[in-house]
Design an enzyme around this catalytic site. Structure first.
Site, short mmCIF file in Angstrom:
data_model
loop_
_atom_site.label_atom_id
_atom_site.label_comp_id
_atom_site.label_asym_id
_atom_site.label_seq_id
_atom_site.Cartn_x
_atom_site.Cartn_y
_atom_site.Cartn_z
N HIS A 190 -13.27 -46.29 -47.68
CA HIS A 190 -13.38 -45.05 -48.45
C HIS A 190 -14.35 -45.17 -49.62
O HIS A 190 -14.94 -44.17 -50.04
CB HIS A 190 -12.00 -44.55 -48.88
CG HIS A 190 -11.33 -43.83 -47.75
ND1 HIS A 190 -10.52 -44.46 -46.86
CD2 HIS A 190 -11.43 -42.54 -47.32
CE1 HIS A 190 -10.12 -43.60 -45.93
NE2 HIS A 190 -10.66 -42.42 -46.19
N CYS A 500 -15.35 -34.36 -38.27
CA CYS A 500 -15.44 -34.57 -39.72
C CYS A 500 -15.51 -36.05 -40.12
O CYS A 500 -15.55 -36.37 -41.30
CB CYS A 500 -14.26 -33.91 -40.45
SG CYS A 500 -12.68 -34.68 -40.10
C1 PEP Z 1 -11.49 -39.82 -40.25
O1 PEP Z 1 -10.57 -40.60 -40.04
O2 PEP Z 1 -12.50 -39.72 -39.53
C2 PEP Z 1 -11.43 -38.91 -41.41
C3 PEP Z 1 -12.31 -37.96 -41.56
O3 PEP Z 1 -10.49 -39.14 -42.35
P1 PEP Z 1 -10.53 -40.36 -43.38
O4 PEP Z 1 -11.89 -40.98 -43.31
O5 PEP Z 1 -10.23 -39.82 -44.73
O6 PEP Z 1 -9.46 -41.24 -42.88
#
Ligand code: PEP
Ligand code: MG
Length: 542
Positions: A190, A500
Site C-alpha cells: 500500500h 480497480c
Molecule cells: C485490489 O486488491 O486490487 C484493490 C484494489 O484493493 P487494495 O489494493 O486496497 O487491496
C-alpha cells in the site's frame, strides 16, 4: 565509488538527490567519520546517553509500581534495563568508534545490527523474537543522544528507511521531499500504491541500497525501471539528467489528454481515480478523471489514534464528494488488510490472527462488528444528496456476504429516510468470487475487480513481500481467465464492471480490457493521462 542495483517495485519517475536515512522508528541517524581526537568525547556521549536511558526506564518502572499495574510490562522493561547495561553493547559500540572512527549514532546502529543478526539466526523462536527488544533498547539510547534531531527534510532529499506506512508516504509527499526508498515492500504494497497516487517517486524492496547508502551520498532513483545508482559518476548523472528532462517533456505532452474524454467514450470506458487521502482529490481533478472508482476508506481510520465516529467520517466523505463536483464516487467499505494491521489497533483491538491476510479482513470484519458497518454506512449515505455515490464491499467470497451487507444498508437508508437508490458493488479480488461471479452478479449492482489481491490470492504470494516478488505476476494465465470470467458474468447479468487494481494502469492490459468490455478502469490519478493517451493510440489504429 558508484554502485548500482535493482528494487522490487517503483512508483514511477526519475530523481537525482541526496540520501537521508531514517531508522525503523523514523529517527534520522547521522553517519559521519570523526577524528581520532574525538574518540573520548564520542564515547562519553554514548555513556551519558545510556545512563540517561536507564534513568528514564527506572522512572517508567516507578510509575508502574505507583499505579499498581503493568505486571505484563515489568519483565520487558527489566529486560531492557539489563540490555542497556550489557557490556557487549558497550564494547561493540566503543570498538566501532575507536577502530572505524564512526560517530556514536552510527557505531551504535552497527553494533545493534550485529546483535539482531545474531538473534535472527538462532533456532529458538523466543530468542529470535528478542530482535524487537534490541531495537527498542537502541531507540531508547538514540532518543537520549542530542544529535537525534526532529526530522528536517530538503527538497533534494531522498529518504531511505527500512519501511514506510502509506501515511508516512503521504507525510513525505506533504514535506516536499524528492522521493523515497524502502528496504522492504513489494510491488503492490500500500505504500507503493499511495506513492503512485500522489505521484511521489519511490522504490520498495531495495535491501542492498539500504545496506550501503550513507547520509549525504548522491543517489539516482529510476522508479520507471526500478533501478538505482549510488554515488553516480558525472557521466551517469549527466545521462540521467537528460532522462529526467525527457520524462518531464513526455509528461507535459500528456496534458493534451486532460480533456479528451471522447476517446474513452468511444470505447465506452470511463477512467476513474483510486484515492486514499483527501489531498488526492485535487490531483484527480487536475488529471481530468471521470470520477473516483475506488475510495479506500481505511486510510482515514489508519490516520487516527481513536476510531473516527460517524460525524468525523461524514465530514471526511463529504469533503471527497464535494471535491468531485458531481462526478461519481465509489466508497469502498473499510478493508484493513494484513499490511495495514499494525496501524489499525483501534479497529482490531486485541485481534491478532495467525495469518491476517486470511483472517478477519474486509467484509468479514464488518459483519463481525455490525456497529462499525452501520456507522460507516450512515456516514457514507448521509452524503447521498451531495453527489453521485455508490458503496463497494471488499473481500467478498459468498453471495450471503453481499446479502448481509445490503440488509444493513437498507436499514440505514430507511433510518435516514433516504429514498434515493444507492448502488452496492462487489469486489472481485479472491478467486472464489470470480468462480461464483454469476451468483454474485445476482445480488450486486456492479463489480469491481481488485487485481492486486486477485493476484495475491490466486498465486498464493504475499503482495508486500519483496522475497517472493518474482512470483507476483499478473501475466499468469489464471489471472486473465478469472478476470474474463467475472466480466462475462457481469455482462450476462447486465451490471457494469470496473477494474480497480494496479493492472488498470498497465498498458499491456488495456486492449484486453477493451475486448472484455470492461466499463471503467480505476487507477492512480497520475496514470490516467498515460492510459487515456494509450486508448487514443489504440483508437487511431482502428
Ligand atoms: C485490489 O486488491 O486490487 C484493490 C484494489 O484493493 P487494495 O489494493 O486496497 O487491496
Ligand atoms: Mg484488495
Amino acid at each position: 565509488m558508484s554502485v548500482q542495483g535493482t528494487a522490487a517495485a517503483g512508483s514511477g519517475g526519475i530523481i537525482i538527490g541526496v540520501v537521508q536515512k531514517l531508522d525503523a522508528k523514523q529517527h534520522i541517524i547521522p553517519e559521519y567519520h570523526i577524528e581520532d581526537s574525538q574518540h573520548t568525547s564520542e564515547v562519553q556521549r554514548f555513556e551519558a546517553a545510556v545512563a540517561q536511558a536507564r534513568l528514564a526506564l527506572e522512572q517508567e518502572l516507578d510509575a508502574l509500581s505507583q499505579h499498581g499495574h503493568g505486571n505484563n510490562l515489568r519483565p520487558i522493561l527489566e529486560a531492557h534495563d539489563l540490555m542497556l547495561a550489557d557490556p557487549e553493547l558497550h564494547s561493540g559500540t566503543v570498538q566501532c568508534i575507536h577502530e572505524e572512527n564512526m560517530n556514536v549514532e552510527w557505531a551504535l546502529k552497527r553494533c545493534l545490527a550485529s546483535f539482531t543478526q545474531a538473534f535472527a539466526h538462532m533456532d529458538d523462536a523466543y530468542l529470535q523474537s528478542r530482535q524487537a527488544d534490541i531495537m527498542q533498547v537502541g531507540s531508547r539510547i538514540l532518543n537520549q543522544l542530542s544529535a537525534v534531531k526532529p526530522t528536517i527534510f530538503q527538497t533534494t532529499s531522498i529518504i531511505i528507511s527500512p519501511d514506510f506506512s502509506p501515511a508516512d508516504v503521504v507525510g513525505l509527499w506533504r514535506e516536499g521531499v524528492a522521493g523515497f526508498v524502502t528496504a522492504q515492500g513489494g510491488k503492490d504494497s500500500h505504500a507503493m500504491i499511495v506513492a503512485r497516487g500522489v505521484g511521489l517517486t519511490g522504490l520498495a524492496g531495495a535491501q542492498a541500497l539500504w545496506a550501503q547508502a550513507k547520509d549525504g551520498d548522491r543517489l539516482i532513483v529510476d522508479a520507471e525501471r526500478h533501478t538505482w545508482i549510488l554515488n553516480p559518476t558525472p557521466e551517469q548523472e549527466q545521462d540521467y539528467q537528460a532522462a529526467v528532462e525527457a520524462l518531464q517533456k513526455e509528461q507535459k505532452a500528456l496534458q493534451d489528454f486532460v480533456k479528451q474524454t471522447p476517446i474513452t467514450q468511444a470505447f465506452n470506458m470511463s477512467l476513474f481515480a483510486n484515492v486514499e487521502f483527501v489531498e488526492e482529490v485535487v490531483l484527480a481533478n487536475q488529471y481530468g478523471v471521470d470520477g473516483i472508482g475506488l475510495f479506500r476508506t481505511e486510510f482515514l481510520f489508519m490516520q487516527s489514534e481513536t476510531l473516527p465516529d460517524e460525524d468525523v467520517q461524514y465530514a471526511y466523505y463529504q469533503g471527497i464528494v464535494q471535491g468531485m463536483r458531481g462526478k461519481p464516487v465509489t466508497f469502498r467499505l473499510l478493508d484493513v488488510g494484513a499490511d495495514k494491521l499494525a496501524h489499525a489497533r483501534t479497529i482490531f483491538g486485541d485481534y491478532d490472527g495467525e495469518n491476517p491476510a486470511l483472517g478477519l479482513r474486509g467484509v468479514r470484519m464488518l459483519l463481525h462488528k455490525p456497529e462499525l458497518l452501520k456507522t460507516q454506512l450512515r456516514a457514507i449515505l448521509r452524503c447521498a444528496h451531495e453527489g453521485d455515490i455508490s458503496v463497494l464491499v471488499p473481500m467478498v467470497v459468498s453471495a450471503a456476504e453481499m446479502v448481509a451487507v445490503r440488509k444493513v444498508m437498507l436499514e440505514v437508508q430507511h433510518a435516514l429516510k433516504l429514498d434515493k437508490s444507492i448502488d452496492l458493488g462487489c469486489m472481485i479480488e479472491v478467486p472464489a468470487a470470480a468462480l461464483i461471479a454469476h451468483d454474485l452478479a445476482k445480488v450486486s449492482d456492479f463489480f469491481s475487480i481488485g487485481s492486486n489481491d486477485l493476484v495475491q490470492y490466486t498465486l498464493a504470494v504475499d503482495r508486500a513481500d519483496e522475497h517472493v516478488d518474482y512470483l507476483y505476476d499478473a501475466s499468469h494465465p489464471a489471472i486473465y481467465n478469472l478476470i474474463q470470467m467475472a466480466a462475462k458474468a457481469a455482462q450476462q447479468h447486465n451490471i457494469p464492471v470496473t477494474v480497480c487494481g494496479e493492472l488498470a494502469a498497465s498498458k499491456a492490459w488495456t486492449q484486453a480490457f477493451v475486448d472484455m468490455k470492461i466499463n471503467a478502469l480505476s487507477m492512480a490519478s497520475s496514470s490516467v493521462l498515460m492510459i487515456r493517451k494509450h486508448l487514443s493510440d489504440l483508437h487511431n489504429k482502428l
